[in-house]
Design an enzyme around this catalytic site. Sequence first.
Site, PDB file in Angstrom:
ATOM      1  N   CYS A  34       0.685  -1.222   0.392  1.00 28.95           N
ATOM      2  CA  CYS A  34       0.510  -0.165  -0.091  1.00 28.95           C
ATOM      3  C   CYS A  34       0.940   1.429  -0.333  1.00 28.95           C
ATOM      4  O   CYS A  34       1.961   1.359   0.471  1.00 28.95           O
ATOM      5  CB  CYS A  34      -0.840   0.009   1.267  1.00 28.95           C
ATOM      6  SG  CYS A  34      -2.000  -1.405   1.534  1.00 28.95           S
ATOM      7  N   CYS A  38      -2.817   4.704   2.863  1.00 33.39           N
ATOM      8  CA  CYS A  38      -3.932   4.489   2.988  1.00 33.39           C
ATOM      9  C   CYS A  38      -5.424   3.891   4.012  1.00 33.39           C
ATOM     10  O   CYS A  38      -4.587   4.494   4.790  1.00 33.39           O
ATOM     11  CB  CYS A  38      -3.488   2.240   2.890  1.00 33.39           C
ATOM     12  SG  CYS A  38      -5.045   1.174   2.387  1.00 33.39           S
ATOM     13  N   ARG A  63       1.169  -8.169  -3.644  1.00 31.06           N
ATOM     14  CA  ARG A  63       0.660  -7.510  -5.739  1.00 31.06           C
ATOM     15  C   ARG A  63      -0.280  -5.980  -4.364  1.00 31.06           C
ATOM     16  O   ARG A  63      -0.689  -5.989  -3.816  1.00 31.06           O
ATOM     17  CB  ARG A  63      -0.655  -8.236  -5.464  1.00 31.06           C
ATOM     18  CG  ARG A  63      -1.967  -8.554  -4.685  1.00 31.06           C
ATOM     19  CD  ARG A  63      -3.460  -9.565  -5.246  1.00 31.06           C
ATOM     20  NE  ARG A  63      -3.971  -9.438  -4.097  1.00 31.06           N
ATOM     21  CZ  ARG A  63      -4.732  -8.292  -3.630  1.00 31.06           C
ATOM     22  NH1 ARG A  63      -4.883  -7.052  -4.008  1.00 31.06           N
ATOM     23  NH2 ARG A  63      -5.797  -8.959  -2.629  1.00 31.06           N
ATOM     24  N   CYS A  68      -6.258   1.646  -2.092  1.00 30.78           N
ATOM     25  CA  CYS A  68      -5.422   3.308  -2.271  1.00 30.78           C
ATOM     26  C   CYS A  68      -4.882   3.364  -3.516  1.00 30.78           C
ATOM     27  O   CYS A  68      -4.028   3.832  -3.787  1.00 30.78           O
ATOM     28  CB  CYS A  68      -4.410   3.316  -1.031  1.00 30.78           C
ATOM     29  SG  CYS A  68      -2.869   2.099  -1.193  1.00 30.78           S
ATOM     30  N   ASP A 452      20.097  37.634 -12.506  1.00 29.35           N
ATOM     31  CA  ASP A 452      18.970  38.092 -13.059  1.00 29.35           C
ATOM     32  C   ASP A 452      17.892  39.363 -12.403  1.00 29.35           C
ATOM     33  O   ASP A 452      17.947  39.548 -11.008  1.00 29.35           O
ATOM     34  CB  ASP A 452      17.466  37.312 -12.566  1.00 29.35           C
ATOM     35  CG  ASP A 452      16.051  36.970 -13.499  1.00 29.35           C
ATOM     36  OD1 ASP A 452      16.452  36.555 -14.557  1.00 29.35           O
ATOM     37  OD2 ASP A 452      15.528  37.262 -12.497  1.00 29.35           O
TER      38      ASP A 452
END
Length: 493
Positions: A34, A38, A63, A68, A452
């Site tokens: 996750c 989550c 997996r 989430c 600049d």
Amino acid sequence: MELDFERCYRAVDSRDQRFDGCFYTAVRTTGIYCRPSCPAVTPKRQNVTFYVSAAAAQRGGFRACRRCRPDVAPGSPEWDARADTVGRAMRLIGDGVVDREGVTGLATRLGYTERHLNRMLTTELGAGPLALARAQRAQTARILVETTDLGLAEIAFAAGFGSVRQFNDTMLEVYAQSPSRLREKRPITRGEAGVINLRLAYRPPLHATSLLGFLGARTLPGVDEVDDLTYRRGLALPHGTGSVALRPADRWVFATLRLSDVRDLAPAVARCRRLFDLDADPDAVDTMLGADPALAAMVAAEPGVRVPRAVDGFEMAVRAVVGQQVSVSGARTTLGRIVRAAAADDGSGGTDGLGPSGPAPAPASTNQLTGFPSAAVVAELPDSAFGMPAARRATIRALAAAVADGKLDLEPGADRSETTARMQELPGIGPWTAGYVAMRAIGDPDVFLPTDLAARRGAAALGLPDSAKALAAHAERWRPWRSYALIRLWRAA
């Protein structure tokens, strides 16, 4: 890269969104990984392992969580900012280099052997280049499955898989579902061919007004435009052309992509994320800059200011050269002349798939945005196309020739110090121009341009020293986020 267990666990326990993409939480009892935020019940300490990349978690046998969706978390701010080989490799993999050129091409670009590159990435990220590219392919394929009506075999090859079997096996392993099952869960409605709606995740806060204001002041007809809090532009991609409409919202930037070739989805997403600086860590940046009393009030009033970057390094370099010592409006006029001449010359005028709640397709005007002309085209334009002094015209031609010949790399995977040095070898390019390109095209977070004029005006407005030498000395306290400080000085001006 080692992760501090206690710090990571505290982030998970508090569901801190700021750490999404910085690491991933794998739960051994469920076999799921996750993102830190989550919403599921916080797992027990003894069941948790932390990984620095989604690919490493997948390699460990976990997996992706269906709740989430950790594979669409913002990219790691560390790899986004780092200038070393690992950071460069991650940016190139995100741009689809492994899918197009293989690991051999990636290693060649970085100047290492495949074996040594694999060793470095595995040590830092827990996975080699093939595993990292595989994780990206799976995410690209899921988006196409859920948001287009392309056939599954077409999606397999568009996402970069070598075969339909490899595609099916990978999707089953990463998501514990077959591609056909993923499509059943989120049925699609037939829409315009080549249009893909996405949500691009970021770490809040995001100061959208500063982004759109900066880009809107510099739009070019035929290249980009800003309207109703939406930024649109044309894209030149590895396999064809495209266009995108980006609309910032809470926690997401809604994106509508139109692609002539769906194989360009991953590079297009990577370039959109880069353009809006979506993988930045605003908390770290604002904490550092807010510690300076001169910037504290501005940081508190405008949290999450990002550095507007670029989708095309050559375009940004030309913009920088043209913008030397002229106003923004003057630069737009000159650049518009170049774009029109090029068009006349060739005869042409962390992502998440969305369902019904996604943004409406971009207006038809997006289809006319073709992007900035290529280096090869610009190098061949006649003198009349430039409308500038001969010396500056020669600079642009030299720049275009160097990019077209491959002698100058202006993409995010380039070596920052080497590219800056090579740019300054070209006639008419000095530290300001090279630094501006490094900041916006190559993504260096620690560029400062003390000479600049606008930066010095902004410094004076904030009560800071406005001489170049004194301002540069003061800016040392803003490392490693001086690019973000520079944007704030420009806003103060």
